[in-house]
Design a protein around this motif. Structure first.
Motif, PDB file in Angstrom:
ATOM      1  N   PHE A  49      21.822  -7.561  73.200  1.00 36.06           N
ATOM      2  CA  PHE A  49      21.837  -7.089  71.809  1.00 36.06           C
ATOM      3  C   PHE A  49      22.397  -8.186  70.915  1.00 36.06           C
ATOM      4  O   PHE A  49      23.091  -9.099  71.357  1.00 36.06           O
ATOM      5  N   GLU A  50      22.080  -8.072  69.622  1.00 29.80           N
ATOM      6  CA  GLU A  50      22.510  -9.060  68.644  1.00 29.80           C
ATOM      7  C   GLU A  50      23.965  -8.843  68.239  1.00 29.80           C
ATOM      8  O   GLU A  50      24.493  -7.746  68.336  1.00 29.80           O
ATOM      9  N   LYS A  51      24.569  -9.921  67.752  1.00 27.99           N
ATOM     10  CA  LYS A  51      25.939  -9.829  67.250  1.00 27.99           C
ATOM     11  C   LYS A  51      25.975  -8.904  66.045  1.00 27.99           C
ATOM     12  O   LYS A  51      25.109  -8.944  65.189  1.00 27.99           O
ATOM     13  N   HIS A  52      27.015  -8.074  65.982  1.00 30.04           N
ATOM     14  CA  HIS A  52      27.233  -7.106  64.908  1.00 30.04           C
ATOM     15  C   HIS A  52      26.199  -5.976  64.916  1.00 30.04           C
ATOM     16  O   HIS A  52      26.091  -5.233  63.945  1.00 30.04           O
ATOM     17  N   PHE A  53      25.429  -5.847  65.994  1.00 28.18           N
ATOM     18  CA  PHE A  53      24.503  -4.720  66.144  1.00 28.18           C
ATOM     19  C   PHE A  53      24.918  -3.912  67.368  1.00 28.18           C
ATOM     20  O   PHE A  53      25.196  -4.474  68.428  1.00 28.18           O
ATOM     21  N   PHE A  54      24.957  -2.592  67.223  1.00 32.01           N
ATOM     22  CA  PHE A  54      25.231  -1.753  68.386  1.00 32.01           C
ATOM     23  C   PHE A  54      24.112  -1.930  69.403  1.00 32.01           C
ATOM     24  O   PHE A  54      22.935  -2.067  69.027  1.00 32.01           O
ATOM     25  N   PRO A  55      24.439  -1.941  70.691  1.00 34.93           N
ATOM     26  CA  PRO A  55      23.400  -2.164  71.702  1.00 34.93           C
ATOM     27  C   PRO A  55      22.397  -1.037  71.796  1.00 34.93           C
ATOM     28  O   PRO A  55      21.291  -1.217  72.273  1.00 34.93           O
ATOM     29  N   TRP A  56      22.773   0.152  71.346  1.00 36.41           N
ATOM     30  CA  TRP A  56      21.850   1.286  71.376  1.00 36.41           C
ATOM     31  C   TRP A  56      21.148   1.432  70.027  1.00 36.41           C
ATOM     32  O   TRP A  56      21.674   1.061  68.994  1.00 36.41           O
ATOM     33  N   LYS A  57      19.935   1.971  70.064  1.00 34.69           N
ATOM     34  CA  LYS A  57      19.120   2.170  68.865  1.00 34.69           C
ATOM     35  C   LYS A  57      18.690   3.636  68.791  1.00 34.69           C
ATOM     36  O   LYS A  57      18.511   4.296  69.818  1.00 34.69           O
ATOM     37  N   LEU A  58      18.516   4.123  67.583  1.00 34.55           N
ATOM     38  CA  LEU A  58      18.128   5.508  67.381  1.00 34.55           C
ATOM     39  C   LEU A  58      16.698   5.607  66.873  1.00 34.55           C
ATOM     40  O   LEU A  58      16.254   4.780  66.073  1.00 34.55           O
ATOM     41  N   HIS A  59      15.998   6.625  67.343  1.00 34.91           N
ATOM     42  CA  HIS A  59      14.666   6.959  66.851  1.00 34.91           C
ATOM     43  C   HIS A  59      14.763   8.339  66.211  1.00 34.91           C
ATOM     44  O   HIS A  59      15.117   9.321  66.875  1.00 34.91           O
ATOM     45  N   ILE A  60      14.469   8.404  64.919  1.00 31.56           N
ATOM     46  CA  ILE A  60      14.593   9.649  64.163  1.00 31.56           C
ATOM     47  C   ILE A  60      13.207  10.226  63.936  1.00 31.56           C
ATOM     48  O   ILE A  60      12.320   9.534  63.413  1.00 31.56           O
ATOM     49  N   THR A  61      13.017  11.466  64.340  1.00 30.89           N
ATOM     50  CA  THR A  61      11.715  12.121  64.180  1.00 30.89           C
ATOM     51  C   THR A  61      11.922  13.512  63.596  1.00 30.89           C
ATOM     52  O   THR A  61      13.037  14.042  63.573  1.00 30.89           O
ATOM     53  N   HIS A  62      10.825  14.113  63.132  1.00 35.74           N
ATOM     54  CA  HIS A  62      10.888  15.484  62.652  1.00 35.74           C
ATOM     55  C   HIS A  62      10.987  16.436  63.839  1.00 35.74           C
ATOM     56  O   HIS A  62      10.444  16.178  64.916  1.00 35.74           O
ATOM     57  N   LYS A  63      11.675  17.540  63.634  1.00 34.60           N
ATOM     58  CA  LYS A  63      11.983  18.469  64.716  1.00 34.60           C
ATOM     59  C   LYS A  63      10.732  18.973  65.436  1.00 34.60           C
ATOM     60  O   LYS A  63      10.739  19.139  66.666  1.00 34.60           O
ATOM     61  N   ASP A  64       9.656  19.209  64.696  1.00 34.69           N
ATOM     62  CA  ASP A  64       8.454  19.791  65.293  1.00 34.69           C
ATOM     63  C   ASP A  64       7.454  18.746  65.784  1.00 34.69           C
ATOM     64  O   ASP A  64       6.392  19.100  66.292  1.00 34.69           O
ATOM     65  N   ASN A  65       7.783  17.462  65.635  1.00 34.50           N
ATOM     66  CA  ASN A  65       6.866  16.406  66.067  1.00 34.50           C
ATOM     67  C   ASN A  65       7.121  16.091  67.536  1.00 34.50           C
ATOM     68  O   ASN A  65       8.017  15.337  67.894  1.00 34.50           O
ATOM     69  N   LEU A  66       6.300  16.681  68.405  1.00 32.16           N
ATOM     70  CA  LEU A  66       6.448  16.465  69.843  1.00 32.16           C
ATOM     71  C   LEU A  66       5.515  15.387  70.367  1.00 32.16           C
ATOM     72  O   LEU A  66       5.547  15.058  71.557  1.00 32.16           O
ATOM     73  N   GLY A  67       4.702  14.810  69.474  1.00 31.66           N
ATOM     74  CA  GLY A  67       3.738  13.807  69.913  1.00 31.66           C
ATOM     75  C   GLY A  67       4.348  12.475  70.283  1.00 31.66           C
ATOM     76  O   GLY A  67       3.676  11.631  70.866  1.00 31.66           O
ATOM     77  N   ILE A  68       5.627  12.282  69.958  1.00 29.51           N
ATOM     78  CA  ILE A  68       6.253  10.982  70.257  1.00 29.51           C
ATOM     79  C   ILE A  68       6.787  10.918  71.684  1.00 29.51           C
ATOM     80  O   ILE A  68       7.207   9.868  72.144  1.00 29.51           O
ATOM     81  N   TYR A  69       6.782  12.031  72.416  1.00 28.82           N
ATOM     82  CA  TYR A  69       7.326  12.043  73.767  1.00 28.82           C
ATOM     83  C   TYR A  69       6.241  11.724  74.802  1.00 28.82           C
ATOM     84  O   TYR A  69       5.092  12.129  74.684  1.00 28.82           O
ATOM     85  N   ASN A  70       6.676  10.963  75.834  1.00 33.01           N
ATOM     86  CA  ASN A  70       5.776  10.581  76.935  1.00 33.01           C
ATOM     87  C   ASN A  70       4.537   9.858  76.424  1.00 33.01           C
ATOM     88  O   ASN A  70       3.411  10.117  76.860  1.00 33.01           O
ATOM     89  N   THR A  71       4.737   8.922  75.492  1.00 33.94           N
ATOM     90  CA  THR A  71       3.649   8.100  74.978  1.00 33.94           C
ATOM     91  C   THR A  71       3.962   6.656  75.253  1.00 33.94           C
ATOM     92  O   THR A  71       4.857   6.330  76.031  1.00 33.94           O
ATOM     93  N   CYS A  72       3.205   5.748  74.634  1.00 31.68           N
ATOM     94  CA  CYS A  72       3.404   4.320  74.879  1.00 31.68           C
ATOM     95  C   CYS A  72       4.808   3.896  74.455  1.00 31.68           C
ATOM     96  O   CYS A  72       5.334   4.379  73.458  1.00 31.68           O
ATOM     97  N   PRO A  73       5.420   2.948  75.181  1.00 31.46           N
ATOM     98  CA  PRO A  73       6.758   2.473  74.804  1.00 31.46           C
ATOM     99  C   PRO A  73       6.735   1.844  73.422  1.00 31.46           C
ATOM    100  O   PRO A  73       5.734   1.313  72.969  1.00 31.46           O
ATOM    101  N   GLY A  74       7.877   1.900  72.777  1.00 36.64           N
ATOM    102  CA  GLY A  74       8.000   1.230  71.476  1.00 36.64           C
ATOM    103  C   GLY A  74       8.017   2.226  70.357  1.00 36.64           C
ATOM    104  O   GLY A  74       9.030   2.835  70.068  1.00 36.64           O
ATOM    105  N   ILE A  75       6.850   2.457  69.753  1.00 41.04           N
ATOM    106  CA  ILE A  75       6.818   3.327  68.577  1.00 41.04           C
ATOM    107  C   ILE A  75       6.079   4.635  68.839  1.00 41.04           C
ATOM    108  O   ILE A  75       5.738   5.363  67.928  1.00 41.04           O
ATOM    109  N   GLY A  76       5.833   4.938  70.124  1.00 39.02           N
ATOM    110  CA  GLY A  76       5.244   6.231  70.464  1.00 39.02           C
ATOM    111  C   GLY A  76       3.846   6.377  69.928  1.00 39.02           C
ATOM    112  O   GLY A  76       3.002   5.515  70.064  1.00 39.02           O
ATOM    113  N   ALA A  77       3.571   7.527  69.274  1.00 38.79           N
ATOM    114  CA  ALA A  77       2.220   7.814  68.817  1.00 38.79           C
ATOM    115  C   ALA A  77       1.907   7.197  67.484  1.00 38.79           C
ATOM    116  O   ALA A  77       0.795   7.296  66.993  1.00 38.79           O
TER     117      ALA A  77
END
Length: 317
Positions: A282-310
């Motif tokens: 990870f980069e300096k001054h950046f937390f090693p973990w990253k968050l992905h924020i999605t809408h509650k009802d959007n299930l299309g982002i799960y079990n898809t291509c790595p990176g940005i999902g659908a």
């Protein structure tokens, strides 16, 4: 005779550099946003040479400074040949409104700083003390919203001497230095500067977030002042993301080692995300973990291509 008066009559105090602080007073408090909202104390520092500036410090920075001074100079310290009676710092408070706690600490911290700056010169020259009162890049970038307790500057009237100015021809440029665990002042002609006082480390870190909607993903780096080793609570993370993205109907996710997005539902999930992220660079001054924020009802982002999902497009902000 008061302690400040005693110190100012000593020749060693007169030989201190002009950038040594001689007084500090809290001008106000400022609310800041991290994983949770917190307050910083806006402190006006006056230097021996007559300069003044504002610094911004959290209570935990006072506490960290006091802990180090206790280890070095406290009455029971075995780490230094010099010991003294340190001023009393108010203890940590875990219950109550944060603003009220900060306000109540102002007079006590003012007394603490006053007594601290009246200690022997070898405490004033301590690197931790110098860094605490140092006007850092972070301090210079801050713009206080108000300064309720700032004392108005008094106008000084210079008197004219008929015999002309008095010049001290014995004075010579001096520098501070440390030898054999002792700090002192030396004439510049007899010493060579091999290491300048280090600047205070920038305390602002960032959390990289990916906000996914139906058409694109937006990248946002959210600045916080928490340490990179901090593990926030699930509740604090959720509140921070709702504020930053101005959305209530969202969920938090992280990308596991296989590239799949996993939804965060509890503090245990956050701890798992943090532990897995330690295996990645990870980069300096950046937390090693990253968050992905999605809408509650959007299930299309799960079990898809790595990176940005659908989603197909990434836009940085």
């Amino acid at each position: 005779m008061s302690l400040p008066r005693q110190l100012r009559e000593k020749s060693d105090f007169d030989q201190l550099p002009d950038d040594v602080p001689v007084s500090a007073n809290i001008a106000d408090i400022e609310e800041k946003k991290g994983f949770t909202n917190y307050y910083m104390f806006v402190i006006e520092v006056k230097l021996k040479g007559g300069g003044r500036y504002l610094i911004f410090r959290r209570y935990r920075q006072f506490y960290a400074l006091h802990t180090k001074l206790e280890e070095r100079y406290g009455a029971e310290s075995k780490n230094s040949p010099f010991t003294c009676t340190l001023p009393i710092l108010p203890g940590k408070v875990f219950v109550g409104a944060k603003k009220e706690i900060a306000e109540s600490r102002i007079p006590i911290l003012n007394v603490y700083m006053k007594n601290l700056l009246c200690l022997p010169v070898w405490v004033l020259m301590d690197e931790e003390v110098r860094l605490f009162f140092y006007h850092s890049t972070f301090d210079s970038e801050q713009v206080p919203h108000r300064l309720r307790r700032l004392r108005p500057r008094t106008r000084r009237v210079k008197s004219t001497l008929s015999q002309g100015p008095v010049v001290d021809r014995t004075a010579a440029p001096r520098a501070e230095g440390t030898a054999d665990d002792a700090t002192g002042i030396f004439p510049c002609a007899f010493v060579k500067i091999i290491k300048d006082l280090p600047q205070q480390e920038d305390t602002v870190n960032k959390v990289r977030c990916y906000y996914h909607d139906e058409t694109m993903s937006t990248i946002r780096d959210i600045p916080v002042e928490e340490d990179l080793s901090t593990i926030p609570s699930f509740k604090d993370l959720m509140e921070l993301m709702r504020r930053e993205f101005d959305q209530d109907d969202i969920v938090l996710n992280y990308q596991d080692l296989d590239g799949d997005l996993i939804r965060l539902l509890s503090d245990q999930d956050v701890e798992l995300m943090v532990s897995q992220s330690k295996r990645r660079p990870f980069e300096k001054h950046f937390f090693p973990w990253k968050l992905h924020i999605t809408h509650k009802d959007n299930l299309g982002i799960y079990n898809t291509c790595p990176g940005i999902g659908a989603t197909q497009t990434v836009k940085a902000t």
